[in-house]
Design a protein around this motif. Structure first.
Motif, PDB file in Angstrom:
ATOM      1  N   GLU A  89       0.861  -1.122   0.034  1.00 25.71           N
ATOM      2  CA  GLU A  89       0.011   0.083  -0.121  1.00 25.71           C
ATOM      3  C   GLU A  89       0.597   1.108   0.039  1.00 25.71           C
ATOM      4  O   GLU A  89       0.263   2.483  -0.107  1.00 25.71           O
ATOM      5  N   GLN A  90       2.244   1.166   0.107  1.00 23.52           N
ATOM      6  CA  GLN A  90       3.030   2.223   0.279  1.00 23.52           C
ATOM      7  C   GLN A  90       2.751   3.123   1.236  1.00 23.52           C
ATOM      8  O   GLN A  90       2.733   4.306   0.940  1.00 23.52           O
ATOM      9  N   LYS A  91       2.350   2.730   2.304  1.00 28.85           N
ATOM     10  CA  LYS A  91       2.167   3.756   3.668  1.00 28.85           C
ATOM     11  C   LYS A  91       3.280   3.398   4.491  1.00 28.85           C
ATOM     12  O   LYS A  91       3.605   2.013   5.241  1.00 28.85           O
ATOM     13  N   LEU A  92       3.938   4.538   5.219  1.00 28.17           N
ATOM     14  CA  LEU A  92       4.692   4.439   6.174  1.00 28.17           C
ATOM     15  C   LEU A  92       4.247   5.289   7.532  1.00 28.17           C
ATOM     16  O   LEU A  92       3.869   6.354   7.167  1.00 28.17           O
ATOM     17  N   VAL A  93       4.262   4.820   8.492  1.00 28.85           N
ATOM     18  CA  VAL A  93       4.059   5.371   9.767  1.00 28.85           C
ATOM     19  C   VAL A  93       5.100   5.475  11.102  1.00 28.85           C
ATOM     20  O   VAL A  93       5.374   4.459  11.184  1.00 28.85           O
ATOM     21  N   ALA A  94       5.320   6.601  11.291  1.00 32.63           N
ATOM     22  CA  ALA A  94       6.217   6.602  12.586  1.00 32.63           C
ATOM     23  C   ALA A  94       5.664   7.004  13.907  1.00 32.63           C
ATOM     24  O   ALA A  94       4.891   8.110  13.570  1.00 32.63           O
ATOM     25  N   GLU A  95       5.752   6.513  14.704  1.00 36.80           N
ATOM     26  CA  GLU A  95       5.292   6.770  16.127  1.00 36.80           C
ATOM     27  C   GLU A  95       6.305   7.201  17.079  1.00 36.80           C
ATOM     28  O   GLU A  95       7.260   6.587  17.262  1.00 36.80           O
ATOM     29  N   SER A  96       6.011   8.176  17.945  1.00 35.44           N
ATOM     30  CA  SER A  96       6.902   8.418  18.801  1.00 35.44           C
ATOM     31  C   SER A  96       6.587   7.736  20.184  1.00 35.44           C
ATOM     32  O   SER A  96       5.699   7.032  20.344  1.00 35.44           O
ATOM     33  N   GLY A  97       7.758   7.548  21.196  1.00 38.67           N
ATOM     34  CA  GLY A  97       7.371   6.944  22.457  1.00 38.67           C
ATOM     35  C   GLY A  97       6.783   8.103  23.411  1.00 38.67           C
ATOM     36  O   GLY A  97       6.191   9.210  23.059  1.00 38.67           O
ATOM     37  N   LYS A  98       6.621   7.716  24.806  1.00 37.92           N
ATOM     38  CA  LYS A  98       5.694   8.573  25.722  1.00 37.92           C
ATOM     39  C   LYS A  98       6.462   9.835  25.978  1.00 37.92           C
ATOM     40  O   LYS A  98       5.793  10.943  26.247  1.00 37.92           O
ATOM     41  N   LYS A  99       7.740   9.846  25.924  1.00 37.37           N
ATOM     42  CA  LYS A  99       8.646  11.010  26.232  1.00 37.37           C
ATOM     43  C   LYS A  99       9.304  11.459  25.208  1.00 37.37           C
ATOM     44  O   LYS A  99      10.170  12.390  25.083  1.00 37.37           O
ATOM     45  N   LYS A 100       9.056  10.952  23.931  1.00 43.64           N
ATOM     46  CA  LYS A 100       9.976  11.408  22.732  1.00 43.64           C
ATOM     47  C   LYS A 100       9.040  11.865  21.729  1.00 43.64           C
ATOM     48  O   LYS A 100       7.925  11.470  21.776  1.00 43.64           O
ATOM     49  N   ARG A 101       9.498  12.135  20.604  1.00 41.52           N
ATOM     50  CA  ARG A 101       8.690  12.557  19.300  1.00 41.52           C
ATOM     51  C   ARG A 101       9.753  12.041  18.015  1.00 41.52           C
ATOM     52  O   ARG A 101      10.725  11.514  18.189  1.00 41.52           O
ATOM     53  N   VAL A 102       8.738  11.983  17.245  1.00 38.17           N
ATOM     54  CA  VAL A 102       9.467  11.303  15.891  1.00 38.17           C
ATOM     55  C   VAL A 102      10.372  12.503  15.377  1.00 38.17           C
ATOM     56  O   VAL A 102      10.072  13.464  15.362  1.00 38.17           O
ATOM     57  N   THR A 103      11.613  12.027  15.000  1.00 35.56           N
ATOM     58  CA  THR A 103      12.596  12.951  14.329  1.00 35.56           C
ATOM     59  C   THR A 103      12.773  12.550  12.862  1.00 35.56           C
ATOM     60  O   THR A 103      12.935  11.603  12.461  1.00 35.56           O
TER      61      THR A 103
END
Length: 167
Positions: free
Chosen positions: A140-154
């Motif tokens: 489906e050519q879909k990428l998802v990046a998720e952050s942790g509780k105290k971090k953000r996606v960079t």
């Protein structure tokens, strides 16, 4: 509008058509390790110690790899790789490499779904995505990046990729 442009450029930089050689998933899987355990009844093979898994241009290195084939069904394997970190390298159709690392990687061959968990990073031509979890649905050519509780996606985009996508 600027956020939209950056998101669009990110999608262009890491597009599925450039992810992998088209025939990688059609190739046999070769696994080398220091040790192997087979549970015939459960259809589970566990490889430990300096594990190297290769399939076409895919190269996964890990401390432990578990391959599960539900009910013995070929082509529906689940591959779990664990390491500190586990790493992968793959060559795209255009000849450019993509590299990733995480403490855990899970690849479901039947659904072409890759999930990298814990300190996940994806690198392509110097640009990076980092997060707690990076999931990629290949077909489906879909990428998802998720952050942790105290971090953000960079996300780090290199200027040469930004400039080449403007043409």
């Amino acid at each position: 509008m600027k956020l939209y442009k950056i998101s669009t450029l990110l999608c262009l930089c890491i597009s599925a058509s450039s992810w992998a050689l088209s025939n990688d998933t059609e190739q046999p899987i070769y696994i080398n390790s220091d040790n192997q355990q087979l549970d015939i009844q459960k259809n589970i093979v566990t490889f430990t110690g300096n594990v190297v898994l290769r399939q076409g241009s895919i190269d996964i290195r890990a401390d432990k790899v578990v391959v599960t084939r539900p009910a013995g069904t070929e082509g529906k394997e689940t591959i779990d790789a664990y390491g500190n970190p586990a790493t992968f390298h793959q060559v795209m159709d255009d000849g450019k490499p993509i590299d990733g690392a995480a403490r855990k990687m899970r690849y479901e061959t039947a659904t072409e779904f890759l999930k990298m968990t814990d300190e996940a990073i994806l690198i392509q031509e110097g640009s990076e995505i980092q997060g707690k979890v990076i999931s990629y649905k290949i077909d489906e050519q879909k990428l998802v990046a998720e952050s942790g509780k105290k971090k953000r996606v960079t996300t780090i985009l290199q200027p040469n990729q930004l400039n080449s996508n403007k043409k």
